[in-house]
Design a protein around this motif. Structure first.
Motif, PDB file in Angstrom:
ATOM      1  N   UNK A   1      36.034  43.350  48.719  1.00 36.58           N
ATOM      2  CA  UNK A   1      36.883  43.923  47.677  1.00 36.58           C
ATOM      3  C   UNK A   1      36.959  43.086  46.403  1.00 36.58           C
ATOM      4  N   UNK A   2      36.605  41.811  46.491  1.00 38.44           N
ATOM      5  CA  UNK A   2      36.823  40.934  45.350  1.00 38.44           C
ATOM      6  C   UNK A   2      35.617  40.058  45.046  1.00 38.44           C
TER       7      UNK A   2
ATOM      8  N   UNK B   1      37.142  44.367  36.715  1.00 35.33           N
ATOM      9  CA  UNK B   1      38.516  44.247  36.233  1.00 35.33           C
ATOM     10  C   UNK B   1      39.159  42.991  36.791  1.00 35.33           C
ATOM     11  N   UNK B   2      39.743  42.178  35.909  1.00 32.97           N
ATOM     12  CA  UNK B   2      40.424  40.950  36.317  1.00 32.97           C
ATOM     13  C   UNK B   2      41.707  41.300  37.054  1.00 32.97           C
ATOM     14  N   UNK B   3      41.843  40.789  38.276  1.00 30.27           N
ATOM     15  CA  UNK B   3      43.006  41.094  39.098  1.00 30.27           C
ATOM     16  C   UNK B   3      44.076  40.015  38.987  1.00 30.27           C
ATOM     17  N   UNK B   4      43.677  38.751  39.038  1.00 28.99           N
ATOM     18  CA  UNK B   4      44.653  37.673  38.942  1.00 28.99           C
ATOM     19  C   UNK B   4      43.959  36.378  38.541  1.00 28.99           C
ATOM     20  N   UNK B   5      44.761  35.435  38.097  1.00 29.15           N
ATOM     21  CA  UNK B   5      44.253  34.112  37.741  1.00 29.15           C
ATOM     22  C   UNK B   5      45.108  33.055  38.415  1.00 29.15           C
ATOM     23  N   UNK B   6      44.510  31.909  38.647  1.00 28.31           N
ATOM     24  CA  UNK B   6      45.230  30.796  39.260  1.00 28.31           C
ATOM     25  C   UNK B   6      44.685  29.502  38.672  1.00 28.31           C
ATOM     26  N   UNK B   7      45.561  28.612  38.290  1.00 23.83           N
ATOM     27  CA  UNK B   7      45.140  27.386  37.631  1.00 23.83           C
ATOM     28  C   UNK B   7      45.637  26.173  38.395  1.00 23.83           C
ATOM     29  N   UNK B   8      44.740  25.229  38.690  1.00 23.69           N
ATOM     30  CA  UNK B   8      45.102  23.952  39.296  1.00 23.69           C
ATOM     31  C   UNK B   8      44.561  22.836  38.423  1.00 23.69           C
ATOM     32  N   UNK B   9      44.835  21.604  38.826  1.00 20.13           N
ATOM     33  CA  UNK B   9      44.334  20.478  38.054  1.00 20.13           C
ATOM     34  C   UNK B   9      42.820  20.367  38.149  1.00 20.13           C
TER      35      UNK B   9
ATOM     36  N   UNK C   1      40.119  26.447  37.359  1.00 20.62           N
ATOM     37  CA  UNK C   1      40.786  27.714  37.020  1.00 20.62           C
ATOM     38  C   UNK C   1      40.063  28.807  37.799  1.00 20.62           C
ATOM     39  N   UNK C   2      40.804  29.551  38.589  1.00 18.77           N
ATOM     40  CA  UNK C   2      40.183  30.565  39.445  1.00 18.77           C
ATOM     41  C   UNK C   2      40.540  31.962  38.945  1.00 18.77           C
ATOM     42  N   UNK C   3      39.527  32.813  38.854  1.00 15.09           N
ATOM     43  CA  UNK C   3      39.687  34.201  38.421  1.00 15.09           C
ATOM     44  C   UNK C   3      39.284  35.113  39.575  1.00 15.09           C
ATOM     45  N   UNK C   4      40.134  36.087  39.867  1.00 13.33           N
ATOM     46  CA  UNK C   4      39.851  37.047  40.926  1.00 13.33           C
ATOM     47  C   UNK C   4      39.611  38.416  40.305  1.00 13.33           C
ATOM     48  N   UNK C   5      38.473  39.024  40.654  1.00 15.38           N
ATOM     49  CA  UNK C   5      38.089  40.318  40.080  1.00 15.38           C
ATOM     50  C   UNK C   5      38.012  41.381  41.175  1.00 15.38           C
ATOM     51  N   UNK C   6      38.403  42.601  40.806  1.00 14.96           N
ATOM     52  CA  UNK C   6      38.310  43.731  41.717  1.00 14.96           C
ATOM     53  C   UNK C   6      36.904  44.331  41.643  1.00 14.96           C
ATOM     54  N   UNK C   7      36.255  44.466  42.801  1.00 14.64           N
ATOM     55  CA  UNK C   7      34.928  45.084  42.809  1.00 14.64           C
ATOM     56  C   UNK C   7      35.028  46.587  42.569  1.00 14.64           C
ATOM     57  N   UNK C   8      36.167  47.143  42.958  1.00 18.77           N
ATOM     58  CA  UNK C   8      36.399  48.571  42.736  1.00 18.77           C
ATOM     59  C   UNK C   8      37.702  48.709  41.957  1.00 18.77           C
TER      60      UNK C   8
ATOM     61  N   UNK D   1      50.001  51.068  43.862  1.00 16.69           N
ATOM     62  CA  UNK D   1      48.697  51.568  43.422  1.00 16.69           C
ATOM     63  C   UNK D   1      47.781  51.632  44.635  1.00 16.69           C
ATOM     64  N   UNK D   2      46.522  51.981  44.396  1.00 20.38           N
ATOM     65  CA  UNK D   2      45.572  52.027  45.502  1.00 20.38           C
ATOM     66  C   UNK D   2      45.408  50.687  46.185  1.00 20.38           C
ATOM     67  N   UNK D   3      45.546  49.585  45.435  1.00 24.67           N
ATOM     68  CA  UNK D   3      45.346  48.242  45.992  1.00 24.67           C
ATOM     69  C   UNK D   3      46.621  47.441  46.171  1.00 24.67           C
ATOM     70  N   UNK D   4      47.715  47.882  45.560  1.00 28.03           N
ATOM     71  CA  UNK D   4      48.959  47.096  45.581  1.00 28.03           C
ATOM     72  C   UNK D   4      50.013  47.802  46.421  1.00 28.03           C
ATOM     73  N   UNK D   5      50.539  47.102  47.391  1.00 22.08           N
ATOM     74  CA  UNK D   5      51.632  47.618  48.212  1.00 22.08           C
ATOM     75  C   UNK D   5      52.460  46.430  48.702  1.00 22.08           C
ATOM     76  N   UNK D   6      53.637  46.707  49.208  1.00 24.52           N
ATOM     77  CA  UNK D   6      54.475  45.622  49.738  1.00 24.52           C
ATOM     78  C   UNK D   6      55.418  46.193  50.788  1.00 24.52           C
ATOM     79  N   UNK D   7      55.887  45.311  51.658  1.00 28.51           N
ATOM     80  CA  UNK D   7      56.874  45.695  52.673  1.00 28.51           C
ATOM     81  C   UNK D   7      58.254  45.317  52.154  1.00 28.51           C
TER      82      UNK D   7
END
Length: 460
Positions: A147-148, A178-186, A189-196, A219-225
């Motif tokens: 997926x990513x 499409x860029x899904x999220x970013x994360x930065x450490x020392x 820098x990590x970028x997560x992309x959606x394949x779909x 959304x199709x990819x986002x849900x929570x309990x």
């Protein structure tokens, strides 16, 4: 000290993540032999095609002309296929079996000149020749799942360190994802992309049909309990789609089993206040200051009573309201900021105290807050309350100050939001940084009041 921390993170990363692949970058120069080979392919291809067309004998009779025409069509098709395959083979000589991700990232490095060159002198054919060589380049790693696609830009303390956190849009364009999220450490820098691409869903698809589940799809990819993400903050101005979003969530809550116990606060007496005319909501909708404080006080009392009744001995260890089949209690507080500005300081302080008790203690007892505001303000909603919100959404076009106030972060690249119902969302346990999303689609002719009435009647 910083270097040791960065090295420790890199060592932990190398042990944990075995599938990360380095992007090997080099500026490829086409040798004379490869240039001649390419030219030969083009000449042979055109010569073959021209020889056939030139030697084709015209036929005057109908059958002969038809055969001649069909033969020409077949040869043209074969010529196009052969040329296409030859060009693909020729280009593949320079890719050395790299994946499409590595090729696109290498192209990005080249076009943005994310590398440094130095001039060297060498001797060729007894002549001193000056050549440029790459001495360093930005370090990029990538990993692919179903997926990513994950891309890490390493931060090595060189001139590329500052660039590492600014490449979101360039990576999106290079990968076509499409860029899904970013994360930065020392260390990176990590970028997560959606394949779909994430899909916008309809209201009917937002609640799972599995029994005893309180999963809510956004959304199709986002849900929570719901029991894991107990409190929500939704910010959006006029025309952002905020009202439809919360009305859709109210319908979701009424579809839960057991049905949610909803309390509605609408100090501006807008659409949510009309729920007081729905059977079952007569005493659970507040518009005046005294009513609002009463509902909040009664909700806090109910929460404390649940702790007294169900969490009073060691047998309740590790349990939540769901283990006792208790309905979730949700207070929807619309126009929170407007209310805080319309009442005196004493009443505002009392309101904040009730809200803070709910967001601090409500999760285990199943008592939750949904706070809606047009614009976030630290004066109206203190940090100690915002920090307890597991679900945060900012709808519509907002400035960086607004986003930072909602999500408590300032290192995210936000795109301009043009779609009604579009915005950014961050859910605890799901996202490390805000991601773009679009609220569930609801037809403009959808009758919320009738739907809510029907749901309330079904559970009575």
């Amino acid at each position: 000290m910083v270097l040791d921390i960065r090295n420790n993170i890199l060592n932990m990363t190398s042990k944990k993540d075995k599938k990360w692949t380095d992007v090997v970058f080099s500026v490829k120069k086409i040798s004379l032999s490869y240039k001649l080979l390419g030219l030969l392919i083009i000449v042979l291809s055109l010569s073959f095609f021209w020889a056939f067309v030139d030697n084709t004998i015209p036929k005057t009779d109908f059958l002969g002309g038809l055969i001649n025409f069909l033969s020409l069509v077949i040869v043209i098709v074969l010529w196009l296929i052969t040329t296409y395959l030859s060009v693909r083979w020729y280009l593949a000589l320079f890719k050395k079996n790299k994946s499409w991700i590595a090729n696109n990232l290498s192209y990005m490095i080249h076009t943005l000149k994310l590398y440094d060159e130095e001039t060297f002198e060498t001797i060729k054919n007894n002549t001193v020749v000056r050549e440029k060589r790459i001495v360093r380049a930005i370090r990029i790693k990538y990993k692919e799942t179903d997926k990513h696609v994950f891309v890490r830009i390493m931060r090595d303390g060189d001139r590329f360190t500052s660039e590492a956190t600014k490449l979101g849009e360039n990576l999106e364009s290079s990968l076509g994802l499409e860029l899904d999220s970013t994360n930065q450490t020392v260390a990176f820098a990590e970028y997560t992309f959606l394949k779909h691409k994430d899909e916008r869903i309809g209201l009917n698809s937002t609640v799972t049909s599995v029994n005893d589940s309180d999963e809510i799809k956004i959304t199709g990819n986002i849900s929570y309990e719901l029991h894991k993400v107990p409190h929500s903050l939704i910010v959006g101005g006029t025309g952002s789609g905020k009202s439809f979003f919360i009305l859709g969530k109210i319908i979701n809550y009424l579809k839960l089993s057991p049905q949610a116990d909803l309390r509605i606060i609408d100090p501006k007496k807008a659409d949510l206040s009309l729920l007081r005319f729905v059977t079952g909501f007569e005493n659970k909708v507040a518009t005046e200051a005294s009513q609002i404080c009463r509902i909040l006080r009664e909700t806090v009392e109910l929460m404390e009573q649940r702790y007294t009744d169900y969490f009073n001995d060691v047998s309740a260890f590790g349990k939540t309201y769901r283990d006792f089949s208790l309905p979730v209690v949700i207070v929807v507080f619309d126009e929170f900021s407007a209310f805080m500005h319309s009442v005196d300081k004493k009443l505002a302080k009392e309101t904040l105290e009730y809200v803070y008790q709910i967001v601090l203690k409500g999760r285990q007892a199943g008592v939750m807050m949904e706070i809606l505001m047009q614009r976030p303000s630290a004066d109206d909603l203190p940090t100690n309350i915002r920090a307890q919100m597991g679900f945060k959404a900012g709808l519509g076009a907002m400035d960086s100050i607004g986003y930072n106030m909602v999500f408590d972060t300032n290192n995210v690249e936000y795109k301009t939001v043009t779609e009604k119902g579009g915005g950014y969302i961050q859910i605890d346990g799901k996202h490390t940084a805000p991601v773009y999303f679009e609220t569930p689609y609801i037809d403009k002719d959808f009758d919320f009041i009738r739907e809510i009435e029907n749901l309330v009647k079904e559970k009575q």
